[in-house]
Design an enzyme around this catalytic site. Structure first.
Site, PDB file in Angstrom:
ATOM      1  N   ASP A 166      -9.357  -9.839  -1.185  1.00 17.74           N
ATOM      2  CA  ASP A 166      -8.729  -8.541  -1.455  1.00 17.74           C
ATOM      3  C   ASP A 166      -8.299  -8.482  -2.918  1.00 17.74           C
ATOM      4  OD1 ASP A 166      -7.480  -6.084  -1.257  1.00 17.74           O
ATOM      5  OD2 ASP A 166      -5.675  -6.872  -0.309  1.00 17.74           O
TER       6      ASP A 166
ATOM      7  N   GLU B 200      -2.012 -16.494  -3.942  1.00 21.53           N
ATOM      8  CA  GLU B 200      -1.519 -15.332  -4.678  1.00 21.53           C
ATOM      9  C   GLU B 200      -0.870 -15.821  -5.964  1.00 21.53           C
ATOM     10  OE1 GLU B 200      -0.230 -12.136  -6.327  1.00 21.53           O
ATOM     11  OE2 GLU B 200      -1.352 -11.880  -4.459  1.00 21.53           O
TER      12      GLU B 200
ATOM     13  N   TYR C 212      -6.015 -13.555  -2.937  1.00 19.26           N
ATOM     14  CA  TYR C 212      -5.221 -12.431  -3.449  1.00 19.26           C
ATOM     15  C   TYR C 212      -4.340 -11.931  -2.303  1.00 19.26           C
ATOM     16  CZ  TYR C 212      -9.054 -12.465  -6.894  1.00 19.26           C
ATOM     17  OH  TYR C 212     -10.005 -12.826  -7.815  1.00 19.26           O
TER      18      TYR C 212
ATOM     19  N   CYS D  24     -10.685  -1.665  -3.453  1.00 18.01           N
ATOM     20  CA  CYS D  24     -10.104  -0.364  -3.822  1.00 18.01           C
ATOM     21  C   CYS D  24     -10.884   0.288  -4.956  1.00 18.01           C
ATOM     22  CB  CYS D  24      -8.637  -0.526  -4.211  1.00 18.01           C
ATOM     23  SG  CYS D  24      -8.350  -1.647  -5.598  1.00 18.01           S
TER      24      CYS D  24
ATOM     25  N   GLN E  54       0.824  -1.200   0.000  1.00 18.35           N
ATOM     26  CA  GLN E  54       0.000   0.000   0.000  1.00 18.35           C
ATOM     27  C   GLN E  54       0.862   1.255   0.000  1.00 18.35           C
ATOM     28  OE1 GLN E  54      -3.201   0.452  -0.274  1.00 18.35           O
ATOM     29  NE2 GLN E  54      -4.112  -1.554   0.084  1.00 18.35           N
TER      30      GLN E  54
END
Length: 415
Positions: free
Chosen positions: A346, A302, A280, A373, A249
């Site tokens: 996510d 992932e 994720y 997001c 981030q």
């Protein structure tokens, strides 16, 4: 006589659209306008459509504000002088598309974007939460990661908004001070891309990616790319290793804010006798959250092998299985059952999508924490979950990217 896309129009701005533009209408056509605020009247230059597009048949136009005729009470001098409305639109850098708006009102507008997305895509009855500030102050100096570009003439800077043309600037108000200093010192660079990264140790890494870079040929194919530098980030008392070029981030408090949010909404939903999933999962941030909640059997998934490697190292000695796989393909191999506990979802900006949502549903988990997001992608996925019988019990929004249109939302879903 109808207008053409070469015109400068006088427009009344009535709303905000997803993506940091604003909404007006002209002769029945929607016009998406940059650098304005609902309630304003502006003069805006219509952007010509791409070659091969018939402007007359387009249902909407895009335009750039060139003059504010009637200003909103929420308008402020732009936090980035080079992006101010007094500068030619072609020379305004991108990345601070709400920087001309009072910070509190930016959050009101972001909530409006989320509310409209939920109403349109998620079904009825969901109320958008307030978008919470994560810090006091002016919302400047937070970017720990900045990408710049170098053109063929050696100009270093950001791209102009909505273009791939490099524009020179004399300041970087959203960047961490050390990154801004390093960025302004760049000169004599080869054409390409430059990434500046300031991890937890405070030392700026300058990573150059030249346009002419090509893997050198060797006898049996191509030489491998150099292994990226491994840096470290910290969340509470846990240390995470991550590639300098990998995902983390950009706000220095973002990881800890989202960790606390996921912890808060999943508290009471993590049974230590069940398997929990971090989808994720990146380098393992939310797998660590699940462990802090009492999970002892955790799977993090992932697609990046490097990130999975780091996740395994970051989470040791916890009982965590780090899987390198695309989430949709991984879920296709799983079957539901009573042993699935909590799932943290996510996804990237495009959202999870129907196939992944249905795959998560098939796991029959007790609860889902969705970290988003993108408000429209979130709303679409929540709509799919709701048609499958899930309830959206809680929503929280966080203003992790002040002066831009971006923000994060965390949702709790239960049966």
């Amino acid at each position: 006589m109808t207008s053409s896309p070469a015109d400068v129009l006088e427009l009344d701005i009535t709303g905000i659209a997803h993506g940091g533009t604003f909404v007006a209408r002209h002769e029945g056509r929607v016009v998406f306008v940059s650098d304005t605020i609902p309630g304003e009247r502006v003069r805006a230059r219509v952007i010509p459509p791409q070659e091969g597009t018939d402007a007359a048949t387009r249902s909407f136009w895009r335009a750039e504000t060139v003059e504010v005729l009637e200003a909103s009470e929420h308008r402020r001098p732009h936090i980035w002088a080079e992006a101010d409305v007094t500068r030619d639109p072609a020379d305004r850098p991108g990345g601070a598309d709400l920087g001309h708006i009072d910070l509190d009102h930016q959050r009101v507008l972001k909530r409006r974007v989320l509310s409209e997305a939920l109403d349109r895509f998620a079904g009825t009855g969901l109320v958008a939460p307030e978008i919470e500030p994560v810090e006091s102050g002016d919302g400047l100096g937070w970017r720990t990661r900045v990408t710049l570009h170098v053109d063929d003439e050696g100009t270093v800077g950001p791209f102009a908004a909505r273009s791939h043309r490099v524009v020179p600037v004399s300041s970087y108000p959203l960047a961490r001070p050390a990154i801004a200093e390093a960025a302004l010192a760049l000169q004599g660079e080869a054409p390409g891309r430059i990434e500046l990264v300031e991890p937890a140790d405070g030392r700026v890494r300058v990573i150059r990616r030249e346009e002419t870079e090509r893997p050198a040929k060797v006898a049996r194919g191509f030489r491998r790319k150099p292994t990226p530098e491994v840096i470290h980030e910290t969340v509470n008392d846990r240390r995470f290793e991550v590639d300098a070029t990998g995902f983390w981030q950009v706000h220095p408090r973002a990881a800890s804010v989202l960790d606390a949010a996921v912890y808060g909404i999943l508290d009471g939903h993590v049974d230590d006798a069940k398997t929990h999933y971090d989808l994720y999962g990146g380098v393992g941030l939310f797998a660590a959250t699940l462990a802090d909640l009492g999970g002892t059997d955790i799977v993090t998934v992932e697609s990046s092998a490097r990130a999975t490697q780091h996740a395994a190292a970051n989470l040791a000695p916890l009982e965590v299985t780090a899987v390198t796989a695309r989430v949709d393909r991984f879920l296709a191999t799983r079957t539901g059952g009573a042993r699935t506990g909590a799932v943290v979802l996510d996804p990237p900006r495009a959202g999870a999508g129907r196939q992944v949502v249905e795959g998560v549903h098939a796991l029959t988990p007790d609860a889902i924490a969705y970290v988003a997001c993108d408000p429209v992608a979130l709303a679409r996925d929540l709509g799919t979950f709701r048609t499958l019988g899930w309830n959206v019990d809680r929503l929280r929004g966080f203003d992790l990217f002040p002066h831009s249109h971006h923000f994060e939302v965390v949702a709790l879903l239960t049966r």
